[in-house]
Design a protein around this motif. Structure first.
Motif, PDB file in Angstrom:
ATOM      1  N   ALA A  68     -52.135 -33.177 -29.771  1.00  0.00           N
ATOM      2  CA  ALA A  68     -52.416 -32.589 -31.089  1.00  0.00           C
ATOM      3  C   ALA A  68     -51.101 -31.929 -31.703  1.00  0.00           C
ATOM      4  N   MET A  69     -50.208 -31.551 -30.772  1.00  0.00           N
ATOM      5  CA  MET A  69     -48.920 -31.035 -31.349  1.00  0.00           C
ATOM      6  C   MET A  69     -47.845 -32.269 -31.979  1.00  0.00           C
ATOM      7  N   VAL A  70     -48.113 -33.375 -31.402  1.00  0.00           N
ATOM      8  CA  VAL A  70     -47.137 -34.147 -31.875  1.00  0.00           C
ATOM      9  C   VAL A  70     -47.840 -35.169 -33.092  1.00  0.00           C
ATOM     10  N   TYR A  71     -49.204 -35.107 -33.080  1.00  0.00           N
ATOM     11  CA  TYR A  71     -49.887 -35.779 -33.947  1.00  0.00           C
ATOM     12  C   TYR A  71     -49.595 -35.966 -35.649  1.00  0.00           C
ATOM     13  N   PRO A  72     -49.258 -34.524 -36.107  1.00  0.00           N
ATOM     14  CA  PRO A  72     -48.825 -34.290 -37.442  1.00  0.00           C
ATOM     15  C   PRO A  72     -47.746 -35.400 -37.935  1.00  0.00           C
ATOM     16  N   GLY A  73     -47.007 -35.748 -36.994  1.00  0.00           N
ATOM     17  CA  GLY A  73     -45.958 -36.840 -37.278  1.00  0.00           C
ATOM     18  C   GLY A  73     -46.213 -38.386 -36.836  1.00  0.00           C
ATOM     19  N   GLN A  74     -46.824 -38.258 -35.590  1.00  0.00           N
ATOM     20  CA  GLN A  74     -46.803 -39.543 -34.853  1.00  0.00           C
ATOM     21  C   GLN A  74     -48.169 -40.272 -35.617  1.00  0.00           C
ATOM     22  N   VAL A  75     -48.874 -39.774 -36.209  1.00  0.00           N
ATOM     23  CA  VAL A  75     -50.114 -40.485 -36.834  1.00  0.00           C
ATOM     24  C   VAL A  75     -49.798 -41.286 -37.865  1.00  0.00           C
ATOM     25  N   ILE A  76     -48.518 -41.424 -38.397  1.00  0.00           N
ATOM     26  CA  ILE A  76     -47.837 -42.318 -39.224  1.00  0.00           C
ATOM     27  C   ILE A  76     -47.764 -43.654 -38.801  1.00  0.00           C
ATOM     28  N   TRP A  77     -47.638 -43.929 -37.467  1.00  0.00           N
ATOM     29  CA  TRP A  77     -47.648 -45.201 -36.971  1.00  0.00           C
ATOM     30  C   TRP A  77     -48.956 -45.941 -37.083  1.00  0.00           C
ATOM     31  N   GLU A  78     -49.985 -45.163 -37.463  1.00  0.00           N
ATOM     32  CA  GLU A  78     -51.326 -45.880 -37.544  1.00  0.00           C
ATOM     33  C   GLU A  78     -51.240 -46.985 -38.825  1.00  0.00           C
ATOM     34  N   GLY A  79     -50.142 -46.336 -39.836  1.00  0.00           N
ATOM     35  CA  GLY A  79     -50.177 -47.478 -40.937  1.00  0.00           C
ATOM     36  C   GLY A  79     -48.928 -48.581 -40.908  1.00  0.00           C
ATOM     37  N   THR A  80     -48.618 -48.908 -39.537  1.00  0.00           N
ATOM     38  CA  THR A  80     -47.429 -49.643 -39.265  1.00  0.00           C
ATOM     39  C   THR A  80     -47.814 -50.820 -37.961  1.00  0.00           C
ATOM     40  N   ASN A  81     -46.907 -51.547 -37.594  1.00  0.00           N
ATOM     41  CA  ASN A  81     -47.211 -52.617 -36.440  1.00  0.00           C
ATOM     42  C   ASN A  81     -46.676 -51.581 -35.321  1.00  0.00           C
ATOM     43  N   ILE A  82     -46.142 -50.560 -35.386  1.00  0.00           N
ATOM     44  CA  ILE A  82     -45.717 -49.681 -34.176  1.00  0.00           C
ATOM     45  C   ILE A  82     -47.023 -49.252 -33.509  1.00  0.00           C
ATOM     46  N   SER A  83     -46.939 -49.420 -32.249  1.00  0.00           N
ATOM     47  CA  SER A  83     -47.956 -48.733 -31.488  1.00  0.00           C
ATOM     48  C   SER A  83     -48.069 -47.423 -31.509  1.00  0.00           C
ATOM     49  N   GLU A  84     -48.959 -46.572 -31.467  1.00  0.00           N
ATOM     50  CA  GLU A  84     -48.940 -45.078 -31.329  1.00  0.00           C
ATOM     51  C   GLU A  84     -49.300 -44.718 -30.205  1.00  0.00           C
ATOM     52  N   GLY A  85     -49.346 -45.660 -29.135  1.00  0.00           N
ATOM     53  CA  GLY A  85     -49.805 -45.224 -27.929  1.00  0.00           C
ATOM     54  C   GLY A  85     -51.363 -45.343 -27.740  1.00  0.00           C
ATOM     55  N   ARG A  86     -52.235 -45.742 -28.665  1.00  0.00           N
ATOM     56  CA  ARG A  86     -53.687 -46.174 -28.185  1.00  0.00           C
ATOM     57  C   ARG A  86     -53.380 -47.101 -27.332  1.00  0.00           C
ATOM     58  N   GLY A  87     -54.498 -46.891 -26.157  1.00  0.00           N
ATOM     59  CA  GLY A  87     -54.826 -47.868 -25.181  1.00  0.00           C
ATOM     60  C   GLY A  87     -53.756 -47.502 -24.074  1.00  0.00           C
ATOM     61  N   THR A  88     -53.370 -46.470 -24.158  1.00  0.00           N
ATOM     62  CA  THR A  88     -52.432 -45.810 -23.031  1.00  0.00           C
ATOM     63  C   THR A  88     -53.305 -44.483 -22.761  1.00  0.00           C
ATOM     64  N   CYS A  89     -52.524 -43.714 -21.553  1.00  0.00           N
ATOM     65  CA  CYS A  89     -52.904 -42.459 -21.287  1.00  0.00           C
ATOM     66  C   CYS A  89     -52.336 -41.126 -22.188  1.00  0.00           C
ATOM     67  N   GLN A  90     -51.250 -41.584 -22.945  1.00  0.00           N
ATOM     68  CA  GLN A  90     -50.916 -40.812 -23.668  1.00  0.00           C
ATOM     69  C   GLN A  90     -50.493 -41.082 -25.244  1.00  0.00           C
ATOM     70  N   PRO A  91     -51.820 -41.183 -25.792  1.00  0.00           N
ATOM     71  CA  PRO A  91     -51.629 -41.721 -27.060  1.00  0.00           C
ATOM     72  C   PRO A  91     -50.855 -40.609 -28.185  1.00  0.00           C
ATOM     73  N   PHE A  92     -50.029 -40.998 -29.097  1.00  0.00           N
ATOM     74  CA  PHE A  92     -49.532 -40.128 -30.009  1.00  0.00           C
ATOM     75  C   PHE A  92     -48.046 -39.470 -29.197  1.00  0.00           C
ATOM     76  N   GLU A  93     -48.268 -39.330 -28.078  1.00  0.00           N
ATOM     77  CA  GLU A  93     -47.017 -38.770 -27.314  1.00  0.00           C
ATOM     78  C   GLU A  93     -45.924 -40.024 -27.182  1.00  0.00           C
TER      79      GLU A  93
END
Length: 390
Positions: free
Chosen positions: A229-254
């Motif tokens: 949750a701490m990194v999410y306000p920045g890291q959520v931007i990858w959802e709008g790109t072809n960069i993986s935001e870490g979904r499909g791993t144990c540490q999404p957004f981190e």
């Protein structure tokens, strides 16, 4: 470690006089529980037998089992109480007259993430509008803002980018609790429903989630820890790109990355520009979502000082660096995103087209942040009127 008592715990400990005689509804998910891990549904049923008439679920479903956006949930029946569970992330996102017909009071007990794009706060706003329309009362059982109540960061949403990931002109990191946001939405955006907030006991604005002594239950599958949750306000931007935001791993957004990233070049760009955080290069392989089954080069963000760390700014710097070094590999994701079929997902997430264009032009991020400062300060001043906690 402080002992914070949630609004749910306060309600059960000293219920308002009107509680025992009215039909209750509850908007909840698995994070709606007390410190002994007993769910709000069970607590309400024990304390007010026969009063709970319907349950409601937000995005990700009643069991918070749905992974991603635009994956809808169906209505269910609650096998324990034999009452309906209405999905507010399915055929409708607003409670209908039929859903509310046996209810006098709709209780809302959701754990928010503290970030503008997290949809629970808009589900709350739609419930407030429905309550106004159908003559019902809304009661917010307040919970901590997991990323603190002192910092605000990011631009305020531009009105032409309103969507289900941004209904109101608030900054990316808003610094309010659900209860405080409800008071602000109700007064400033003309909802004017019958609203009551049951405040927490013992929460202070400087607290992050780990300071509260409350158990963290993932409010959605990709916020497994308070750190995510701490990194999410920045890291959520990858959802709008072809960069993986870490979904499909144990540490999404981190963690984030892509097969083509030059981590050395990006680290060089970031030198001295990451107060409160460290970037650790790594390789990961998502099991699902973007780049599934392919090794991605990227980073894990380690927050070393939450007071200094600026999630929005750091992730936008990273975005600009990736565009600079990988102009042909990097791509913006195309619509649809959160029921918007025309606009770029990134513009909806950022709440602005201008910020994306300036990042592409390689404008200085300090200048971009300076430009959003005035709106953010105005919001800070406005939001203080609705502070429940000192």
């Amino acid at each position: 470690m402080h002992m914070v008592r949630s609004g749910l715990e306060e309600l059960i400990a000293s219920p308002p006089d009107w509680m025992p005689n009215l039909g209750l509804g509850l908007l909840c998910n698995p994070a709606s529980l007390n410190r002994d891990f007993i769910h709000a549904r069970d607590l309400l049923h024990q304390s007010f037998p026969g009063r709970l008439q319907a349950l409601f679920s937000p995005q990700h479903g009643f069991f918070a089992e749905k992974q991603d956006n635009m994956i809808e949930s169906d209505h269910l029946g609650d096998p324990v109480l034999g009452i309906p569970v209405f999905s507010l992330y399915g055929e409708t996102r607003e409670p209908t007259a039929g859903m509310l017909e046996n209810i006098d009071v709709l209780l809302i007990d959701l754990q928010d993430a503290g970030t503008r794009v997290y949809t629970f706060i808009y589900t709350m706003s739609y419930c407030m509008e429905a309550a106004k329309k159908f003559g019902k009362k809304i009661v917010i059982l307040d919970r901590p803002n997991p990323i603190g109540g002192l910092q605000t960061e990011g631009n305020c949403l531009a009105s032409e980018y309103q969507s289900f990931v941004g209904r109101y002109p608030i900054p990316m990191r808003h610094g309010l609790t659900m209860g405080e946001l409800a008071l602000l939405f109700n007064a400033e955006f003309g909802i004017a429903c019958d609203l009551e907030v049951i405040p927490m006991e013992g929460w202070k604005r400087h607290m992050y989630f780990r300071d509260t002594g409350l158990p963290w239950i993932a409010p959605s599958p990709n916020l497994p820890t308070p750190e995510s949750a701490m990194v999410y306000p920045g890291q959520v931007i990858w959802e709008g790109t072809n960069i993986s935001e870490g979904r499909g791993t144990c540490q999404p957004f981190e963690i984030f990355g892509a097969p083509f990233l030059d981590t050395d070049a990006i680290l060089k760009d970031m030198k001295g520009k990451m107060p409160g955080a460290l970037l650790r290069p790594l390789v990961f392989e998502p099991t699902s979502n973007k780049w599934a089954g392919q090794p991605c080069r990227g980073f894990q963000i380690h927050v070393t000082d939450p007071e200094q760390y600026r999630p929005c700014l750091l992730s936008l710097r990273l975005l600009q660096s990736i565009i600079r070094h990988h102009p042909s590999d990097f791509q913006w994701k195309q619509p649809p995103y959160e029921y918007e079929f025309e606009k770029l997902p990134t513009d909806l997430i950022l709440g602005s087209r201008k910020i994306r264009e300036r990042i592409e032009r390689m404008d200085s991020l300090d200048d971009i942040a300076e430009e959003w400062r005035e709106d953010m300060e105005e919001f800070r001043t406005l939001s203080r009127k609705y502070h429940i906690y000192e």
